[in-house]
Design an enzyme around this catalytic site. Structure first.
Site, PDB file in Angstrom:
ATOM      1  N   PRO A 127       1.039  -1.186  -0.101  1.00 62.72           N
ATOM      2  CA  PRO A 127      -0.046  -0.057  -0.029  1.00 62.72           C
ATOM      3  C   PRO A 127       0.892   1.279   0.028  1.00 62.72           C
ATOM      4  O   PRO A 127       0.619   2.276  -0.631  1.00 62.72           O
ATOM      5  CB  PRO A 127      -0.897   0.052   1.094  1.00 62.72           C
ATOM      6  N   ALA A 129       4.431   1.543  -0.940  1.00 68.59           N
ATOM      7  CA  ALA A 129       5.211   1.048  -1.702  1.00 68.59           C
ATOM      8  C   ALA A 129       5.175   0.520  -3.102  1.00 68.59           C
ATOM      9  O   ALA A 129       5.006  -0.665  -3.416  1.00 68.59           O
ATOM     10  CB  ALA A 129       6.392   0.293  -0.945  1.00 68.59           C
ATOM     11  N   GLY A 130       4.926   1.278  -4.150  1.00 69.43           N
ATOM     12  CA  GLY A 130       4.610   1.086  -5.421  1.00 69.43           C
ATOM     13  C   GLY A 130       5.856   1.291  -6.248  1.00 69.43           C
ATOM     14  O   GLY A 130       6.798   0.503  -6.241  1.00 69.43           O
ATOM     15  N   SER A 131       6.185   2.643  -6.951  1.00 74.93           N
ATOM     16  CA  SER A 131       7.320   2.920  -7.614  1.00 74.93           C
ATOM     17  C   SER A 131       8.500   2.835  -6.446  1.00 74.93           C
ATOM     18  O   SER A 131       9.560   2.228  -6.923  1.00 74.93           O
ATOM     19  CB  SER A 131       6.984   4.132  -8.225  1.00 74.93           C
ATOM     20  N   ARG A 280     -19.822   4.342 -41.983  1.00 72.17           N
ATOM     21  CA  ARG A 280     -20.853   5.536 -41.278  1.00 72.17           C
ATOM     22  C   ARG A 280     -20.777   6.550 -42.027  1.00 72.17           C
ATOM     23  O   ARG A 280     -19.787   7.441 -42.609  1.00 72.17           O
ATOM     24  CB  ARG A 280     -19.986   5.951 -39.865  1.00 72.17           C
ATOM     25  N   GLU A 378       3.739  -2.432 -13.452  1.00 72.93           N
ATOM     26  CA  GLU A 378       5.103  -2.923 -13.518  1.00 72.93           C
ATOM     27  C   GLU A 378       6.069  -1.751 -14.028  1.00 72.93           C
ATOM     28  O   GLU A 378       7.001  -1.882 -14.915  1.00 72.93           O
ATOM     29  CB  GLU A 378       5.160  -3.943 -14.737  1.00 72.93           C
ATOM     30  N   SER A 381       5.122   4.949 -16.411  1.00 72.63           N
ATOM     31  CA  SER A 381       5.634   5.626 -17.662  1.00 72.63           C
ATOM     32  C   SER A 381       6.615   6.719 -16.999  1.00 72.63           C
ATOM     33  O   SER A 381       7.596   6.556 -17.645  1.00 72.63           O
ATOM     34  CB  SER A 381       4.474   6.605 -18.347  1.00 72.63           C
TER      35      SER A 381
HETATM   36  C1  LIG Z   1      -4.624  -3.187 -12.421  1.00 71.63           C
HETATM   37  C2  LIG Z   1      -3.189  -3.454 -11.766  1.00 71.63           C
HETATM   38  C3  LIG Z   1      -2.536  -4.547 -11.682  1.00 71.63           C
HETATM   39  C4  LIG Z   1      -1.377  -4.779 -10.823  1.00 71.63           C
HETATM   40  N1  LIG Z   1      -0.767  -5.809 -10.509  1.00 71.63           N
HETATM   41  C5  LIG Z   1       0.140  -6.082  -9.741  1.00 71.63           C
HETATM   42  C6  LIG Z   1       1.051  -7.118  -9.383  1.00 71.63           C
HETATM   43  O1  LIG Z   1       0.647  -8.277  -9.991  1.00 71.63           O
HETATM   44  N2  LIG Z   1       1.952  -7.213  -8.450  1.00 71.63           N
HETATM   45  C7  LIG Z   1       2.554  -6.257  -7.902  1.00 71.63           C
HETATM   46  O2  LIG Z   1       3.505  -6.293  -7.095  1.00 71.63           O
HETATM   47  N3  LIG Z   1       1.917  -4.874  -8.251  1.00 71.63           N
HETATM   48  C8  LIG Z   1       0.835  -4.829  -9.013  1.00 71.63           C
HETATM   49  N4  LIG Z   1       0.331  -3.623  -9.460  1.00 71.63           N
HETATM   50  C9  LIG Z   1       0.808  -2.630  -8.853  1.00 71.63           C
HETATM   51  C10 LIG Z   1       1.913  -1.743  -9.681  1.00 71.63           C
HETATM   52  O3  LIG Z   1       2.785  -2.095 -10.029  1.00 71.63           O
HETATM   53  C11 LIG Z   1       1.870  -0.221  -8.870  1.00 71.63           C
HETATM   54  O4  LIG Z   1       0.750   0.364  -9.067  1.00 71.63           O
HETATM   55  C12 LIG Z   1       3.045   0.596  -9.678  1.00 71.63           C
HETATM   56  O5  LIG Z   1       4.258   0.083  -9.597  1.00 71.63           O
HETATM   57  C13 LIG Z   1       2.909   2.117  -9.374  1.00 71.63           C
HETATM   58  O6  LIG Z   1       2.752   2.203  -8.029  1.00 71.63           O
HETATM   59  P1  LIG Z   1       1.748   3.007  -7.278  1.00 71.63           P
HETATM   60  O7  LIG Z   1       0.489   2.562  -7.828  1.00 71.63           O
HETATM   61  O8  LIG Z   1       2.097   3.013  -5.724  1.00 71.63           O
HETATM   62  O9  LIG Z   1       1.983   4.472  -7.428  1.00 71.63           O
HETATM   63  P2  LIG Z   1       3.249   5.648  -6.904  1.00 71.63           P
HETATM   64  O10 LIG Z   1       4.198   4.952  -6.737  1.00 71.63           O
HETATM   65  O11 LIG Z   1       2.510   5.993  -5.522  1.00 71.63           O
HETATM   66  O12 LIG Z   1       3.296   6.799  -8.104  1.00 71.63           O
HETATM   67  C14 LIG Z   1       1.868   7.640  -8.113  1.00 71.63           C
HETATM   68  C15 LIG Z   1       2.419   8.751  -9.266  1.00 71.63           C
HETATM   69  O13 LIG Z   1       3.865   9.125  -8.930  1.00 71.63           O
HETATM   70  C16 LIG Z   1       4.645   8.858  -9.985  1.00 71.63           C
HETATM   71  N5  LIG Z   1       5.861   8.926  -9.500  1.00 71.63           N
HETATM   72  C17 LIG Z   1       6.375   8.129  -8.493  1.00 71.63           C
HETATM   73  N6  LIG Z   1       7.702   8.178  -8.418  1.00 71.63           N
HETATM   74  C18 LIG Z   1       7.951   8.917  -9.243  1.00 71.63           C
HETATM   75  C19 LIG Z   1       9.495   9.526  -9.303  1.00 71.63           C
HETATM   76  N7  LIG Z   1      10.460   9.378  -8.766  1.00 71.63           N
HETATM   77  N8  LIG Z   1       9.547  10.665 -10.490  1.00 71.63           N
HETATM   78  C20 LIG Z   1       8.367  11.068 -11.235  1.00 71.63           C
HETATM   79  N9  LIG Z   1       6.992  10.518 -10.759  1.00 71.63           N
HETATM   80  C21 LIG Z   1       6.960   9.452 -10.029  1.00 71.63           C
HETATM   81  C22 LIG Z   1       4.143   7.669 -10.827  1.00 71.63           C
HETATM   82  O14 LIG Z   1       4.596   7.516 -11.930  1.00 71.63           O
HETATM   83  C23 LIG Z   1       2.581   7.728 -10.540  1.00 71.63           C
HETATM   84  O15 LIG Z   1       2.123   8.553 -11.733  1.00 71.63           O
HETATM   85  C24 LIG Z   1      -0.753  -3.589 -10.094  1.00 71.63           C
HETATM   86  C25 LIG Z   1      -1.618  -2.233 -10.504  1.00 71.63           C
HETATM   87  C26 LIG Z   1      -2.446  -2.198 -11.120  1.00 71.63           C
HETATM   88  C27 LIG Z   1      -3.454  -0.892 -11.434  1.00 71.63           C
END
Ligand SMILES: Cc1cc2nc3c(=O)[nH]c(=O)nc-3n(C[C@H](O)[C@H](O)[C@H](O)COP(=O)(O)OP(=O)(O)OC[C@H]3O[C@@H](n4cnc5c(N)ncnc54)[C@H](O)[C@@H]3O)c2cc1C
Length: 400
Positions: A127, A129-131, A280, A378, A381
């Site tokens: 929750p 820790a994504g990016s 169309r 994964e 962008s």
């Molecule tokens: C449908 C779906 C399926 C998924 N399946 C999986 C899975 O199977 N396993 C798994 O582990 N994860 C999964 N994910 C999670 C996915 O990998 C994460 O959502 C992704 O890594 C981004 O993390 P976050 O959503 O926390 O966004 P955040 O990291 O919070 O980022 C939010 C925004 O800030 C931007 N941002 C963040 N850091 C920076 C930076 N340094 N510079 C500029 N911009 C930045 C991001 O690009 C984004 O636009 C899934 C997500 C979705 C939507």
């Protein structure tokens, strides 16, 4: 340099194209509407041998590699990105096992993926820790240890605690590739503080958490995996303890596969919209007779073909094992361009159909919703752009 597919890959493309038209296309809208897991398509993929495309022959796969899987996914994604995700999940969690797993791990966990008797999912995100992967809090402590050491003393195994989220296919999976902090210090940002584990669904302490309500790619759930004092035997550590690099290698090799979901979706959307505008009528002609529309179609076609070239090249690189740092810009470029392009193409398709494109009578609104997740999963962008820029700054991508 040869831009042609091999005979085998062409045959694969033809057969998956037919299967996608016969089986996936008629089911795509219902999967999106019901949101129920398309077991029938899973079985169709199994019967066609598609679940083992990227797995080596010695583990029951067909050895078609990442390029083979990308080609199959491109065909399926023309109609359903959920079905394409089912194929992607044959590689995402198995990647780290193939890259760094032991023979015993490969023998135990891979053949079942190829024959459809096992499914797997991949747990990196949390929750908070994504990016920022290093922000993960799932903790692995050596059994009987204090949790403050280096983790090397885990003779009998590890105890995992934490919550993984947004995990694709979490409910159907029999085993998970899960990453946890093993350095003892949850705040550590050191790359040797994270380790990969194989966790089985049936083990005590492994539970499903919430299931997400998604905007698109319905049918294959994403949701939480809860790990409560889960005992993981030492032999289920993938690669080395402290192997953050493995997570990155696994994801690098996945870029062409996610990209293929984008190019397939864009191709499906553009073909559909083109057929529509050719029928169309407006202003005594068809919509397709207007140059303004033709140029939009042309620009989208250029976008698709550019993305295909990037994707196929990156797949070939990944199959050669070229997914270490110096190749990252090429892999990330394919993911970035193909997925952003899919959003543009699906938006154009909605626009070309006008009101009809916005209604559920046509698949365009579904492609539009489905495309958006591809620029997030994964590695967003923005993350890909960071990686590409790093490649140029470090001269991994240089033209001199
Ligand atoms: C449908 C779906 C399926 C998924 N399946 C999986 C899975 O199977 N396993 C798994 O582990 N994860 C999964 N994910 C999670 C996915 O990998 C994460 O959502 C992704 O890594 C981004 O993390 P976050 O959503 O926390 O966004 P955040 O990291 O919070 O980022 C939010 C925004 O800030 C931007 N941002 C963040 N850091 C920076 C930076 N340094 N510079 C500029 N911009 C930045 C991001 O690009 C984004 O636009 C899934 C997500 C979705 C939507």
């Amino acid at each position: 340099m040869d831009f042609d597919l091999s005979e085998e890959l062409e045959a694969l493309q033809t057969s998956v194209r037919r299967l996608a038209q016969d089986k996936v296309k008629p089911r795509a809208r219902a999967i999106d509407k019901d949101g129920t897991y398309p077991q029938d398509l899973f079985e169709a993929f199994r019967d066609a041998g598609l679940l083992g495309l990227c797995l080596p022959t010695e583990y029951g796969g067909s050895g078609a590699g990442i390029l083979g899987l990308a080609i199959a996914i491109e065909e399926v994604a023309k109609y359903s990105n959920s079905a394409a995700l089912m194929l992607l999940l044959t590689r995402l969690p198995t990647g780290p096992v193939m890259i760094a797993g032991t023979e015993a791990q490969k023998a135990r966990y891979l053949p079942g993926i190829a024959d459809g008797s096992l499914r797997a999912a991949f747990g990196l995100s949390e929750p908070q820790a994504g990016s920022d992967v290093m922000g993960m809090r799932t903790k692995g402590v050596p059994e009987g240890g204090t949790g403050t050491g280096t983790g090397s003393g885990a003779g009998s195994g590890w105890i995992l605690n934490g919550t993984k989220c947004w995990m694709s296919g979490v409910r159907e999976a029999d085993w998970y590739t899960v990453f946890a902090k093993t350095s003892g210090d949850p705040a550590s940002r050191s790359h040797d503080s994270i380790t990969a584990f194989i966790v089985e669904r049936e083990w005590e302490g492994v539970e499903m958490g919430r299931t997400d309500h998604k905007m698109g790619v319905k049918g294959v759930d994403t949701g939480e995996l809860l790990l409560n004092d889960v005992h993981v035997p030492a032999e289920n550590v993938i690669g080395e303890v402290g192997g953050f690099r493995l997570a990155m290698l696994g994801l690098n090799a996945m870029r062409p596969i996610v990209a293929a979901r984008g190019i397939g979706l864009a191709e499906g959307a553009l073909m559909y919209a083109t057929e529509y505008v050719q029928q169309r009528a407006a202003f005594g002609k068809t919509i397709a007779d207007f140059q303004g529309i033709q140029w939009e179609i042309a620009k989208c076609a250029v976008d698709i073909e550019a993305a295909r070239l990037l994707t196929y090249r990156s797949a070939v690189m990944a199959d050669r094992g070229q997914y270490t740092k110096e190749f990252v810009p090429y892999l990330s470029m394919a993911k970035y361009h193909a997925t952003e392009m899919a959003v543009r193409a699906s938006s154009l398709a909605v626009q070309l159909l006008g009101a009809a494109g916005y209604m559920e009578d046509h698949p365009t609104e579904q492609w539009y919703r489905d495309a958006k997740q591809l620029t997030i999963v994964e590695g967003t962008s923005q993350v890909q752009l960071d990686l590409i820029a790093r490649g140029v700054l470090d001269r991994d991508l240089w033209w001199d």
